[in-house]
Every structure is written in C-alpha cells, then in structure tokens.
Design a protein around this motif. Structure first.
Motif, PDB file in Angstrom:
ATOM      1  N   TRP A  93      -4.527   1.982   5.578  1.00  0.00           N
ATOM      2  CA  TRP A  93      -3.688   1.817   4.376  1.00  0.00           C
ATOM      3  C   TRP A  93      -4.380   1.499   3.086  1.00  0.00           C
ATOM      4  O   TRP A  93      -5.534   0.726   3.184  1.00  0.00           O
ATOM      5  CB  TRP A  93      -2.607   0.573   4.628  1.00  0.00           C
ATOM      6  N   ARG A  94      -3.989   2.093   1.964  1.00  0.00           N
ATOM      7  CA  ARG A  94      -4.776   1.902   0.582  1.00  0.00           C
ATOM      8  C   ARG A  94      -3.600   1.698  -0.442  1.00  0.00           C
ATOM      9  O   ARG A  94      -2.352   2.196  -0.268  1.00  0.00           O
ATOM     10  CB  ARG A  94      -5.573   2.756   0.357  1.00  0.00           C
ATOM     11  N   ALA A 112       0.877  -1.292  -0.182  1.00  0.00           N
ATOM     12  CA  ALA A 112       0.017  -0.051   0.007  1.00  0.00           C
ATOM     13  C   ALA A 112       0.824   1.419  -0.069  1.00  0.00           C
ATOM     14  O   ALA A 112       1.787   1.271   0.697  1.00  0.00           O
ATOM     15  CB  ALA A 112      -0.886  -0.154   1.220  1.00  0.00           C
ATOM     16  N   ASP A 113       0.349   2.274  -0.699  1.00  0.00           N
ATOM     17  CA  ASP A 113       1.257   3.434  -0.828  1.00  0.00           C
ATOM     18  C   ASP A 113       0.689   4.765  -0.228  1.00  0.00           C
ATOM     19  O   ASP A 113       1.218   5.915  -0.695  1.00  0.00           O
ATOM     20  CB  ASP A 113       1.645   3.557  -2.369  1.00  0.00           C
ATOM     21  N   LEU A 114      -0.453   4.505   0.455  1.00  0.00           N
ATOM     22  CA  LEU A 114      -1.056   5.527   1.110  1.00  0.00           C
ATOM     23  C   LEU A 114      -1.566   5.157   2.181  1.00  0.00           C
ATOM     24  O   LEU A 114      -2.247   4.389   2.633  1.00  0.00           O
ATOM     25  CB  LEU A 114      -2.421   5.818   0.130  1.00  0.00           C
ATOM     26  N   VAL A 115      -1.217   6.082   3.410  1.00  0.00           N
ATOM     27  CA  VAL A 115      -1.683   6.136   4.691  1.00  0.00           C
ATOM     28  C   VAL A 115      -2.509   7.144   5.200  1.00  0.00           C
ATOM     29  O   VAL A 115      -2.054   8.269   4.813  1.00  0.00           O
ATOM     30  CB  VAL A 115      -0.380   5.588   5.516  1.00  0.00           C
ATOM     31  N   GLN A 116      -3.385   6.830   5.846  1.00  0.00           N
ATOM     32  CA  GLN A 116      -4.449   7.845   6.408  1.00  0.00           C
ATOM     33  C   GLN A 116      -4.473   7.609   7.832  1.00  0.00           C
ATOM     34  O   GLN A 116      -4.919   6.541   8.250  1.00  0.00           O
ATOM     35  CB  GLN A 116      -5.926   7.867   5.531  1.00  0.00           C
ATOM     36  N   LEU A 117      -4.469   8.924   8.411  1.00  0.00           N
ATOM     37  CA  LEU A 117      -4.680   8.934   9.902  1.00  0.00           C
ATOM     38  C   LEU A 117      -6.117   9.642  10.348  1.00  0.00           C
ATOM     39  O   LEU A 117      -6.396  10.802   9.829  1.00  0.00           O
ATOM     40  CB  LEU A 117      -3.348   9.747  10.531  1.00  0.00           C
ATOM     41  N   PHE A 118      -6.866   8.984  11.389  1.00  0.00           N
ATOM     42  CA  PHE A 118      -7.807   9.555  11.848  1.00  0.00           C
ATOM     43  C   PHE A 118      -8.030   9.585  13.207  1.00  0.00           C
ATOM     44  O   PHE A 118      -7.325   8.586  14.023  1.00  0.00           O
ATOM     45  CB  PHE A 118      -9.205   8.550  11.267  1.00  0.00           C
TER      46      PHE A 118
END
Length: 328
Positions: free
Chosen positions: A148-149, A124-130
């Motif tokens: 992760w995406r 996965a090359d995109l990480v998002q934090l919530f």
C-alpha cells in the motif's frame, strides 16, 4: 472505450426477491492489452515505485527447475502470435536460480480510478500486487506480496524494474493491460451458509429445472446471475474449487473483507454471458458472438493455480494487518 456488461439472461431478484437484501457491488476491471503508464491503474504495466527504494525480492528457497522461458523471448513470441521456446535452466550459481528473486509486479490500482477500492493503512490510495515467479516447497506454493502507498508521497519514480532472468512458465509474465472499470450488482455464492438455506434450496431447484428444460446451455445462478468472472474489486468471492471458507484476520481474528479478485480468464463456457457488449458481434448470439480472441478471453496471460481465482482479503478493522490469499 467503455465496457458494458449485458443484462442478465433473467432478472435474479424477480426470480428470488429475497436476494435483494444480499445484493452487493463489485467493480469489474475488464483488462485489455494496451500500453498503461506508470501512474495508471493496470494489470501487468510499469509499477509506480520510488527510485530510492529497493525493488521487492523473494529470499526464500525455491524449487529447482530444469527448463523455463526468457522474459524478452516471451514478449517477442506474443507479438508474433507464436509460442515461446523453452530454454535449459541456468546452473545453480546463476543469479535468480537459488538466490533472491525479483518479484513480478502483477497489478496496481489507484483508488481514484477504481470505484469501491477500499482504503489502505493511513488512507493509502494505491495498492500494488506482486508475486514470486518461483514455486516453494513440495506443494509448489506461491508467494504474493501486497504493498500500500499514498501515491502523492512518491517522488521520483524508478524508470525500470528488475526481473528474473528466466521464468518457469510463460504465464508468470503478465501482458500489460489497461482497465475499463465498471460497477455491477452481484450476489453471494450459493452454497453452505453463504445464504439462508431455504433460499439456496430454491436456487438449486430452479437450476435443476432449467437444465432439465433447456439442457447444458441453460442459465445458472452461479454462472450467469451471481458473480462475474475475471479481475474485479470488492463484491463477493467465488468458491467454485474449495467451497465457502471463513477468512479471519491472523492478527485480530476479525472477519476479513474481499479486496480484489484476480482471474486468469475473463470467461469460460459457463460464464460467457458476462462478456461485455463491446466485445460481441451483435448479429450473433451466445458464445459464438464473442470477438477478439485471446485478447478478450485471456487478456492478462496470467494463471493462478489450476485456472482458479486468486482472492485477496484484507482486515477491515486495520488494513495494515497482513493480507490473506485464497485460491478458489
């Protein structure tokens, strides 16, 4: 605009040649208020979220509140340069009070934009934090979520994201910030067994001598030579509040790796030497040279704990194992 970290007040490897073997790299993100797009790496901007996928929500029981802030009123107050007004918290039956609460998208990073960003599960090359904007339990605990995406597999992106009707603190709402990634050398926090004991003793003795000779403004290893403040990817964790901790994977017990650090401030009085050259008045020196005000010192408007750093750790053996969160 690029951001350039000034040369350190003294050369740490000249002072302590043994540190060369412990040198690491971190990517300073240098967030600054702006208008990032949905396919940009950012803090506080629109998240790249599939239109067909429900937005993440927190289903846990939250601590009751008596007053808070309306998100749009926070935005309007910031634009006007004033503090937002508090409002009476809606009744218990109001959606978002005790029911599912939409998570706040804090940041997203694409590996193509951020040097040193570790790959996620399945490359996965995109990480998002919530983060959940509410507190949990008698200790007012926070809940974070890491997603992760593979960015190329996201088709139609959602145009908007839901948000809680009220927030307990103004600092729950991030200011949209663009990033200016910059790789710099860093060195481990010097305490307990993070470095060999004789080396830590020499560092401590040097710091004591500096303070004795030059007073409170003297450069220090922890504040000026080892780890920069603010948002960064990779490198070493700072342990100012808790002291060093061993962070192992809860699934396989592998020692975990620092993925990223989220900081509320980009500097304080003990770390202002890290402020980039582009944010300084070259005719002045020291703390007085920093220009840009709050947009430079506190660009994201976020807070983590009582002005701590949020360290996000992942498992190098399997990045799909649950992340761990440490406030320090």
């Amino acid at each position: 605009m690029t951001r350039t970290t000034p040369a350190r007040p003294v050369s740490v490897e000249v002072l302590f040649p043994d540190l060369a073997a412990h040198r690491g790299r971190t990517t300073r993100l240098h967030p600054r208020p702006g208008r990032p797009g949905v396919r940009d790496s950012h803090v506080g901007g629109p998240m790249l979220w599939p239109d067909s996928e429900p937005w993440p929500v927190c289903h846990e029981t939250h601590q009751p509140e008596t007053e808070g802030y309306v998100p749009d009123e926070i935005r309007s107050a910031r634009a006007a340069g004033v503090r937002p007004s508090t409002r009476t918290w809606p009744g218990a039956a109001t959606p978002g009070a005790n029911g599912p609460v939409p998570l706040v998208g804090l940041a997203q990073f694409f590996r193509q934009d951020i040097p040193g960003l570790a790959p996620g599960p399945g490359d996965a090359d995109l990480v998002q934090l919530f983060r959940c904007p509410m507190t949990h339990g008698s200790y007012l605990e926070r809940r974070y979520h890491l997603r992760w995406r593979r960015a190329g597999e996201i088709g139609r992106a959602a145009r908007t994201s839901p948000e809680a009707p009220m927030l307990r603190w103004e600092e729950e709402l991030p200011e949209p910030c663009v990033l200016h990634p910059e790789e710099v050398d860093t060195y481990p926090w010097a305490e307990d067994d993070t470095l060999p004991a004789p080396l830590i003793a020499r560092i401590d003795a040097w710091e004591d001598a500096q303070v004795a000779a030059h007073g409170a403004d003297a450069p220090t290893y922890q504040g000026d030579l080892s780890i920069p403040p603010g948002w960064r990817v990779g490198g070493f964790p700072s342990w100012a509040s808790t002291g060093p901790m061993d962070i192992d994977c809860g699934s396989c017990r592998t020692p975990m790796r620092l993925l990223l650090t989220a900081g509320g401030d980009e500097m304080d009085t003990g770390s202002h030497s890290w402020m980039p050259l582009e944010d300084r008045n070259p005719s002045l020196r020291g703390l007085a040279s920093i220009q840009g005000g709050r947009s430079v010192a506190e660009p994201t408007r976020l807070r983590f704990g009582r002005d701590r750093d949020l360290h996000v750790f992942t498992c190098p053996a399997d990045p799909g194992h649950p992340a761990r969160w440490v406030l320090s």
